[in-house]
Design a protein around this motif. Structure first.
Motif, PDB file in Angstrom:
ATOM      1  N   ILE A  23      17.133 -10.034  -8.916  1.00  0.00           N
ATOM      2  CA  ILE A  23      15.732 -10.149  -8.512  1.00  0.00           C
ATOM      3  C   ILE A  23      15.270 -11.573  -8.810  1.00  0.00           C
ATOM      4  CG2 ILE A  23      13.394  -9.335  -9.015  1.00  0.00           C
ATOM      5  CD1 ILE A  23      14.689  -6.607  -9.724  1.00  0.00           C
ATOM      6  N   PRO A  24      14.544 -12.215  -7.880  1.00  0.00           N
ATOM      7  CA  PRO A  24      14.021 -13.560  -8.148  1.00  0.00           C
ATOM      8  C   PRO A  24      13.226 -13.591  -9.463  1.00  0.00           C
ATOM      9  CG  PRO A  24      13.704 -12.996  -5.846  1.00  0.00           C
ATOM     10  CD  PRO A  24      14.174 -11.747  -6.543  1.00  0.00           C
ATOM     11  N   LYS A  27       9.359 -12.288  -9.881  1.00  0.00           N
ATOM     12  CA  LYS A  27       9.269 -10.844  -9.675  1.00  0.00           C
ATOM     13  C   LYS A  27       9.991 -10.124 -10.812  1.00  0.00           C
ATOM     14  CE  LYS A  27       7.982  -7.199  -7.458  1.00  0.00           C
ATOM     15  NZ  LYS A  27       6.552  -6.871  -7.334  1.00  0.00           N
ATOM     16  N   LEU A  31       8.444  -7.220 -13.270  1.00  0.00           N
ATOM     17  CA  LEU A  31       9.067  -5.913 -13.445  1.00  0.00           C
ATOM     18  C   LEU A  31       9.478  -5.668 -14.897  1.00  0.00           C
ATOM     19  CD1 LEU A  31      11.178  -5.724 -10.170  1.00  0.00           C
ATOM     20  CD2 LEU A  31       9.166  -4.357 -10.753  1.00  0.00           C
ATOM     21  N   ASP A  52       9.805  -0.846  -6.281  1.00  0.00           N
ATOM     22  CA  ASP A  52       9.826  -2.308  -6.442  1.00  0.00           C
ATOM     23  C   ASP A  52      11.226  -2.829  -6.766  1.00  0.00           C
ATOM     24  OD1 ASP A  52       7.151  -2.579  -5.845  1.00  0.00           O
ATOM     25  OD2 ASP A  52       6.507  -2.863  -7.932  1.00  0.00           O
ATOM     26  N   VAL A  53      11.940  -2.134  -7.636  1.00  0.00           N
ATOM     27  CA  VAL A  53      13.297  -2.576  -7.976  1.00  0.00           C
ATOM     28  C   VAL A  53      14.210  -2.470  -6.758  1.00  0.00           C
ATOM     29  CG1 VAL A  53      15.362  -2.011  -9.332  1.00  0.00           C
ATOM     30  CG2 VAL A  53      13.132  -2.168 -10.457  1.00  0.00           C
ATOM     31  N   THR A  55      13.482  -2.349  -3.486  1.00  0.00           N
ATOM     32  CA  THR A  55      13.136  -3.235  -2.368  1.00  0.00           C
ATOM     33  C   THR A  55      13.249  -4.718  -2.711  1.00  0.00           C
ATOM     34  OG1 THR A  55      10.761  -3.087  -2.875  1.00  0.00           O
ATOM     35  CG2 THR A  55      11.643  -1.545  -1.231  1.00  0.00           C
ATOM     36  N   ASN A  56      13.445  -5.036  -3.974  1.00  0.00           N
ATOM     37  CA  ASN A  56      13.629  -6.436  -4.363  1.00  0.00           C
ATOM     38  C   ASN A  56      15.056  -6.771  -4.754  1.00  0.00           C
ATOM     39  OD1 ASN A  56      10.985  -8.102  -4.528  1.00  0.00           O
ATOM     40  ND2 ASN A  56      10.429  -6.049  -5.210  1.00  0.00           N
ATOM     41  N   SER A  57      15.943  -5.745  -4.789  1.00  0.00           N
ATOM     42  CA  SER A  57      17.283  -6.053  -5.283  1.00  0.00           C
ATOM     43  C   SER A  57      18.426  -5.318  -4.599  1.00  0.00           C
ATOM     44  CB  SER A  57      17.357  -5.768  -6.792  1.00  0.00           C
ATOM     45  OG  SER A  57      17.261  -4.384  -7.048  1.00  0.00           O
ATOM     46  N   LEU A  64      17.706  -6.762   2.678  1.00  0.00           N
ATOM     47  CA  LEU A  64      17.090  -5.983   1.615  1.00  0.00           C
ATOM     48  C   LEU A  64      16.458  -4.730   2.202  1.00  0.00           C
ATOM     49  CD1 LEU A  64      15.240  -8.682  -0.549  1.00  0.00           C
ATOM     50  CD2 LEU A  64      17.043  -7.146  -1.333  1.00  0.00           C
ATOM     51  N   ASP A  66      13.692  -2.288   2.958  1.00  0.00           N
ATOM     52  CA  ASP A  66      12.238  -2.423   3.046  1.00  0.00           C
ATOM     53  C   ASP A  66      11.617  -1.022   3.063  1.00  0.00           C
ATOM     54  OD1 ASP A  66      12.659  -1.473   5.639  1.00  0.00           O
ATOM     55  OD2 ASP A  66      12.308  -3.409   6.578  1.00  0.00           O
ATOM     56  N   ASN A  92      20.163  -6.092 -13.262  1.00  0.00           N
ATOM     57  CA  ASN A  92      19.136  -7.124 -13.401  1.00  0.00           C
ATOM     58  C   ASN A  92      18.595  -7.291 -14.815  1.00  0.00           C
ATOM     59  OD1 ASN A  92      18.151  -8.439 -10.743  1.00  0.00           O
ATOM     60  ND2 ASN A  92      18.646  -6.322 -10.198  1.00  0.00           N
TER      61      ASN A  92
END
Length: 108
Positions: A23-24, A27, A31, A52-53, A55-57, A64, A66, A92
């Motif tokens: 994850i960037p 973000k 988290l 959130d986890v 859709t971001n990773s 990714l 969505d 992560n």
């Protein structure tokens, strides 16, 4: 030259192929803060943090996951979703001593 590619890990879960991606940073901080609040309350997840986890990773196919693909892929597969979430979290966010942040619930 330093690339802009985030670290990745291939994962097959219940016969489904995914790529976990780091994850960037910003973000990830958000988290991790949310995880801290959950863990203080004795919880490991809630629906928003799972979403959130994932859709971001998590990459499925070439992109990714969505909202549209999230709802389609995981409809009726709650246990699979939570297992994937656990894998993504541990990829992560590991504890400083290398132990998983969230237990997988398996005996592997």
């Amino acid at each position: 030259m330093i690339g802009n590619v985030l670290a990745q890990k291939e994962l097959t879960l219940d016969g489904e192929y995914y790529v976990l991606q780091k994850i960037p940073a910003f973000k990830g901080l958000e988290l991790q803060y949310e995880f801290g609040k959950l863990l203080q309350n004795g919880e490991e997840w809630n629906p928003k943090i799972v979403y959130d986890v994932i859709t971001n990773s998590v990459i499925k196919g070439s992109k990714l996951i969505d909202q549209k693909t999230f709802d389609t892929i995981f409809a009726g597969k709650t246990q699979h979703l939570i297992q994937l979430f656990t894998e993504a979290v541990n990829f992560n966010f590991m504890e400083e001593d290398g132990t998983p942040l969230v237990e997988t619930g398996t005996d592997e």
